[in-house]
Design an enzyme around this catalytic site. Sequence first.
Site, PDB file in Angstrom:
ATOM      1  N   HIS A  28       0.803  -1.213   0.060  1.00 59.50           N
ATOM      2  CA  HIS A  28       0.111  -0.045  -0.032  1.00 59.50           C
ATOM      3  C   HIS A  28       0.928   1.331   0.222  1.00 59.50           C
ATOM      4  O   HIS A  28       2.058   1.150   0.393  1.00 59.50           O
ATOM      5  CB  HIS A  28      -0.861  -0.007   1.249  1.00 59.50           C
ATOM      6  CG  HIS A  28      -1.894  -1.165   1.216  1.00 59.50           C
ATOM      7  ND1 HIS A  28      -3.143  -1.206   0.444  1.00 59.50           N
ATOM      8  CD2 HIS A  28      -2.014  -2.190   1.938  1.00 59.50           C
ATOM      9  CE1 HIS A  28      -3.825  -2.123   0.506  1.00 59.50           C
ATOM     10  NE2 HIS A  28      -3.103  -3.050   1.440  1.00 59.50           N
ATOM     11  N   CYS A  72      -0.223   2.785  -4.613  1.00 56.12           N
ATOM     12  CA  CYS A  72      -0.763   3.935  -4.848  1.00 56.12           C
ATOM     13  C   CYS A  72       0.026   5.222  -4.501  1.00 56.12           C
ATOM     14  O   CYS A  72       0.957   5.183  -3.562  1.00 56.12           O
ATOM     15  CB  CYS A  72      -2.165   4.256  -3.784  1.00 56.12           C
ATOM     16  SG  CYS A  72      -3.686   2.900  -4.222  1.00 56.12           S
TER      17      CYS A  72
END
Length: 124
Positions: A28, A72
């Site tokens: 992430h 991301c």
Amino acid sequence: VLKGDSTAPGPGVKSTAEDKALVYYTDHGGPGILGVPSGAGDFIHASDLNDALVALNEKNGYKELLFYLEACESGSIFANLLKAPKVKAVTAANPTESSWGWYCPPQDTVQGKSIGSCLGDEFS
């Protein structure tokens, strides 16, 4: 790991000035940070990662290095920060957008078993 410090606990980079190195990292991410596996500590901050690449270069830890990053906002990790020579970075997203998971359940089958996670990111 990336500094090439052989006295640090756990695995570390063992490349030399003659090696073309590839670093692949997926987890992430958010603006200026990367996630780490559960139980491995806090986030990795962009400045710390870039400082580690400079340190590895100062130890003659690579001839060329390609950093392939799937997360991301992964573009924020290197934007205006990448100072280590002979390093190129490929990121799945720019500094302000998500990189969507791909090959997620039920398409996450490896050798006939579902691993319960996305297998990659869509480069957006």
